[in-house]
Design a protein around this motif. Structure first.
Motif, PDB file in Angstrom:
ATOM      1  N   ALA A  58       1.209  -1.006   0.025  1.00 54.11           N
ATOM      2  CA  ALA A  58       0.118  -0.057   0.287  1.00 54.11           C
ATOM      3  C   ALA A  58       0.853   1.396  -0.083  1.00 54.11           C
ATOM      4  O   ALA A  58       0.669   1.963  -0.826  1.00 54.11           O
ATOM      5  CB  ALA A  58      -0.517   0.498   1.092  1.00 54.11           C
ATOM      6  N   ALA A  59       1.805   1.283   0.687  1.00 53.60           N
ATOM      7  CA  ALA A  59       2.532   2.642   0.205  1.00 53.60           C
ATOM      8  C   ALA A  59       3.467   2.362  -0.736  1.00 53.60           C
ATOM      9  O   ALA A  59       3.465   3.799  -1.298  1.00 53.60           O
ATOM     10  CB  ALA A  59       4.298   2.393   2.248  1.00 53.60           C
ATOM     11  N   ASP A  60       3.564   1.127  -1.165  1.00 52.82           N
ATOM     12  CA  ASP A  60       5.124   1.522  -2.520  1.00 52.82           C
ATOM     13  C   ASP A  60       3.893   1.545  -3.781  1.00 52.82           C
ATOM     14  O   ASP A  60       4.309   2.573  -4.198  1.00 52.82           O
ATOM     15  CB  ASP A  60       4.991  -0.213  -2.894  1.00 52.82           C
ATOM     16  CG  ASP A  60       6.382  -0.196  -2.253  1.00 52.82           C
ATOM     17  OD1 ASP A  60       6.545   1.121  -1.292  1.00 52.82           O
ATOM     18  OD2 ASP A  60       6.938  -1.574  -2.254  1.00 52.82           O
ATOM     19  N   ALA A  61       2.326   1.249  -3.055  1.00 56.03           N
ATOM     20  CA  ALA A  61       1.703   2.141  -4.292  1.00 56.03           C
ATOM     21  C   ALA A  61       1.077   3.451  -4.495  1.00 56.03           C
ATOM     22  O   ALA A  61       0.472   3.662  -5.289  1.00 56.03           O
ATOM     23  CB  ALA A  61       0.405   0.821  -4.452  1.00 56.03           C
ATOM     24  N   THR A  62       1.141   4.416  -3.115  1.00 56.33           N
ATOM     25  CA  THR A  62       0.715   5.969  -3.423  1.00 56.33           C
ATOM     26  C   THR A  62       1.794   6.258  -4.100  1.00 56.33           C
ATOM     27  O   THR A  62       1.575   7.749  -4.215  1.00 56.33           O
ATOM     28  CB  THR A  62       1.106   6.316  -1.501  1.00 56.33           C
ATOM     29  OG1 THR A  62       2.507   5.729  -1.311  1.00 56.33           O
ATOM     30  CG2 THR A  62      -0.196   5.345  -0.774  1.00 56.33           C
ATOM     31  N   ASP A  63       3.099   5.848  -4.168  1.00 54.75           N
ATOM     32  CA  ASP A  63       4.183   6.801  -5.644  1.00 54.75           C
ATOM     33  C   ASP A  63       4.475   5.858  -6.509  1.00 54.75           C
ATOM     34  O   ASP A  63       5.028   4.852  -5.961  1.00 54.75           O
ATOM     35  CB  ASP A  63       4.857   7.007  -4.445  1.00 54.75           C
ATOM     36  CG  ASP A  63       5.691   8.621  -5.375  1.00 54.75           C
ATOM     37  OD1 ASP A  63       6.389   9.040  -4.172  1.00 54.75           O
ATOM     38  OD2 ASP A  63       5.791   8.625  -6.584  1.00 54.75           O
ATOM     39  N   ALA A  64       4.501   6.855  -7.718  1.00 56.74           N
ATOM     40  CA  ALA A  64       4.694   5.337  -8.731  1.00 56.74           C
ATOM     41  C   ALA A  64       6.206   5.185  -8.673  1.00 56.74           C
ATOM     42  O   ALA A  64       6.988   5.365  -9.743  1.00 56.74           O
ATOM     43  CB  ALA A  64       3.868   6.182  -9.572  1.00 56.74           C
ATOM     44  N   ALA A  70      12.869   2.314  -3.102  1.00 58.64           N
ATOM     45  CA  ALA A  70      14.157   1.654  -2.614  1.00 58.64           C
ATOM     46  C   ALA A  70      14.577   1.768  -1.186  1.00 58.64           C
ATOM     47  O   ALA A  70      13.980   2.457  -1.246  1.00 58.64           O
ATOM     48  CB  ALA A  70      15.336   1.920  -4.172  1.00 58.64           C
ATOM     49  N   ASP A  71      14.929   0.438  -1.279  1.00 58.25           N
ATOM     50  CA  ASP A  71      15.334  -0.408   0.449  1.00 58.25           C
ATOM     51  C   ASP A  71      16.359   0.859   0.996  1.00 58.25           C
ATOM     52  O   ASP A  71      17.760   1.262  -0.788  1.00 58.25           O
ATOM     53  CB  ASP A  71      15.663  -1.311   0.638  1.00 58.25           C
ATOM     54  CG  ASP A  71      14.404  -2.234   0.436  1.00 58.25           C
ATOM     55  OD1 ASP A  71      13.326  -1.785   0.232  1.00 58.25           O
ATOM     56  OD2 ASP A  71      14.266  -3.290   0.229  1.00 58.25           O
ATOM     57  N   GLY A  72      16.865   1.341   1.835  1.00 53.76           N
ATOM     58  CA  GLY A  72      17.783   1.987   2.445  1.00 53.76           C
ATOM     59  C   GLY A  72      17.450   2.897   3.735  1.00 53.76           C
ATOM     60  O   GLY A  72      16.746   3.107   3.766  1.00 53.76           O
ATOM     61  N   GLY A  90      10.472  13.077   0.877  1.00 55.03           N
ATOM     62  CA  GLY A  90       9.631  12.354  -0.198  1.00 55.03           C
ATOM     63  C   GLY A  90       9.152  10.636  -0.037  1.00 55.03           C
ATOM     64  O   GLY A  90       8.472  10.872  -1.234  1.00 55.03           O
ATOM     65  N   ARG A  91       9.300  10.073   1.040  1.00 52.70           N
ATOM     66  CA  ARG A  91       9.900   8.894   1.126  1.00 52.70           C
ATOM     67  C   ARG A  91       8.918   8.526   1.591  1.00 52.70           C
ATOM     68  O   ARG A  91       8.648   8.115   2.912  1.00 52.70           O
ATOM     69  CB  ARG A  91      10.867   8.211   0.867  1.00 52.70           C
ATOM     70  CG  ARG A  91      11.290   6.706   1.382  1.00 52.70           C
ATOM     71  CD  ARG A  91      11.029   5.980   0.311  1.00 52.70           C
ATOM     72  NE  ARG A  91      10.846   4.726   0.185  1.00 52.70           N
ATOM     73  CZ  ARG A  91      10.608   3.577   0.272  1.00 52.70           C
ATOM     74  NH1 ARG A  91       8.889   3.739   0.824  1.00 52.70           N
ATOM     75  NH2 ARG A  91      10.566   2.192   0.724  1.00 52.70           N
ATOM     76  N   ALA A 135      16.667   9.590  10.533  1.00 59.49           N
ATOM     77  CA  ALA A 135      16.929   8.488  10.173  1.00 59.49           C
ATOM     78  C   ALA A 135      16.385   7.219   9.681  1.00 59.49           C
ATOM     79  O   ALA A 135      16.498   6.499  11.036  1.00 59.49           O
ATOM     80  CB  ALA A 135      18.694   8.415  10.035  1.00 59.49           C
ATOM     81  N   VAL A 136      15.948   7.146   8.590  1.00 61.97           N
ATOM     82  CA  VAL A 136      15.173   5.665   8.460  1.00 61.97           C
ATOM     83  C   VAL A 136      15.731   5.081   8.177  1.00 61.97           C
ATOM     84  O   VAL A 136      15.852   5.443   6.364  1.00 61.97           O
ATOM     85  CB  VAL A 136      13.260   5.947   8.301  1.00 61.97           C
ATOM     86  CG1 VAL A 136      12.894   5.347   7.792  1.00 61.97           C
ATOM     87  CG2 VAL A 136      13.435   7.536   8.573  1.00 61.97           C
ATOM     88  N   THR A 137      15.968   3.736   8.281  1.00 57.56           N
ATOM     89  CA  THR A 137      16.018   2.174   7.146  1.00 57.56           C
ATOM     90  C   THR A 137      15.118   1.586   7.043  1.00 57.56           C
ATOM     91  O   THR A 137      14.605   1.470   7.410  1.00 57.56           O
ATOM     92  CB  THR A 137      16.791   1.430   7.953  1.00 57.56           C
ATOM     93  OG1 THR A 137      17.891   2.361   8.717  1.00 57.56           O
ATOM     94  CG2 THR A 137      17.246   0.420   7.706  1.00 57.56           C
ATOM     95  N   ILE A 138      14.840   1.922   5.368  1.00 56.06           N
ATOM     96  CA  ILE A 138      13.042   1.052   5.185  1.00 56.06           C
ATOM     97  C   ILE A 138      14.033   0.374   4.306  1.00 56.06           C
ATOM     98  O   ILE A 138      14.342  -0.266   3.686  1.00 56.06           O
ATOM     99  CB  ILE A 138      12.873   2.225   3.726  1.00 56.06           C
ATOM    100  CG1 ILE A 138      12.274   3.504   5.009  1.00 56.06           C
ATOM    101  CG2 ILE A 138      11.123   2.260   3.092  1.00 56.06           C
ATOM    102  CD1 ILE A 138      11.776   4.285   4.264  1.00 56.06           C
ATOM    103  N   LYS A 139      12.619  -0.775   4.323  1.00 58.08           N
ATOM    104  CA  LYS A 139      12.560  -2.466   4.187  1.00 58.08           C
ATOM    105  C   LYS A 139      11.829  -2.435   3.056  1.00 58.08           C
ATOM    106  O   LYS A 139      10.493  -3.169   4.140  1.00 58.08           O
ATOM    107  CB  LYS A 139      13.821  -3.267   4.268  1.00 58.08           C
ATOM    108  CG  LYS A 139      13.266  -4.401   3.820  1.00 58.08           C
ATOM    109  CD  LYS A 139      14.390  -6.096   4.629  1.00 58.08           C
ATOM    110  CE  LYS A 139      14.856  -7.051   3.747  1.00 58.08           C
ATOM    111  NZ  LYS A 139      15.373  -8.214   4.561  1.00 58.08           N
ATOM    112  N   GLU A 140      11.229  -3.099   1.918  1.00 56.36           N
ATOM    113  CA  GLU A 140       9.687  -2.899   1.599  1.00 56.36           C
ATOM    114  C   GLU A 140       9.019  -1.916   2.233  1.00 56.36           C
ATOM    115  O   GLU A 140       7.746  -2.540   2.193  1.00 56.36           O
ATOM    116  CB  GLU A 140       9.925  -4.732   1.616  1.00 56.36           C
ATOM    117  CG  GLU A 140      10.697  -5.170   1.269  1.00 56.36           C
ATOM    118  CD  GLU A 140      10.241  -7.444   1.267  1.00 56.36           C
ATOM    119  OE1 GLU A 140       9.411  -7.723   2.512  1.00 56.36           O
ATOM    120  OE2 GLU A 140      11.268  -7.745   1.261  1.00 56.36           O
TER     121      GLU A 140
END
Length: 149
Positions: A58-64, A70-72, A90-91, A135-140
């Protein structure tokens, strides 16, 4: 005749129950109480992920934008989007139950900025102010770690 009506009613009730349960399953809520699923993905208009039912989808679908997914680790000002859904630089990302959240200005003493463990509700409250750099570490699409910078 009575036996035939009884079977027909039983089948009809079973079918209605099945459809109701299916409808509830398809409109299930995510961990933060917001609706997730294919309706969320199609409502955004991106069309990149249909039929997804996880918070990260759902989070990924909100931004094309592909590079925005990308993870990181991303550093920037924390912004509140919805309960359990935040954004940095912006992420967009989701907060999970096991997300590690630390920072003195989030839940501790702002003077010491000690590495105190904080809750998602405390992070949401601070994000609403919009003046905290993290600082946010994001995965999927899900934050693994949020640390005040």
């Amino acid at each position: 005749m009575s036996l035939t009506r009884s079977r027909t009613r039983s089948r009809t009730l079973a079918a209605v129950g099945f459809l109701a349960a299916t409808g509830l399953f398809l409109t299930a809520c995510g961990p933060d109480g917001s609706a997730t699923g294919s309706a969320t993905g199609s409502a955004t208009g991106s069309g990149t992920e249909s039929g997804a039912s996880t918070p990260s989808s759902a989070a990924d679908a909100t931004d094309a934008s592909a590079d925005n997914r990308a993870d990181g680790t991303v550093t920037g000002t924390l912004t509140y989007l919805a309960p359990g859904k935040l954004e940095v630089d912006g992420r967009p990302f989701w907060i999970a139950e096991d997300t590690e959240i630390q920072g003195g200005e989030i839940c501790g003493d702002p003077e010491t900025q000690a590495a105190e463990t904080c809750t998602a509700d405390e992070l949401d409250a601070v994000a609403k102010d919009g003046n905290l750099t993290v600082a946010v570490t994001i995965k999927e699409g899900i934050a693994e770690r949020v640390v005040q910078v």
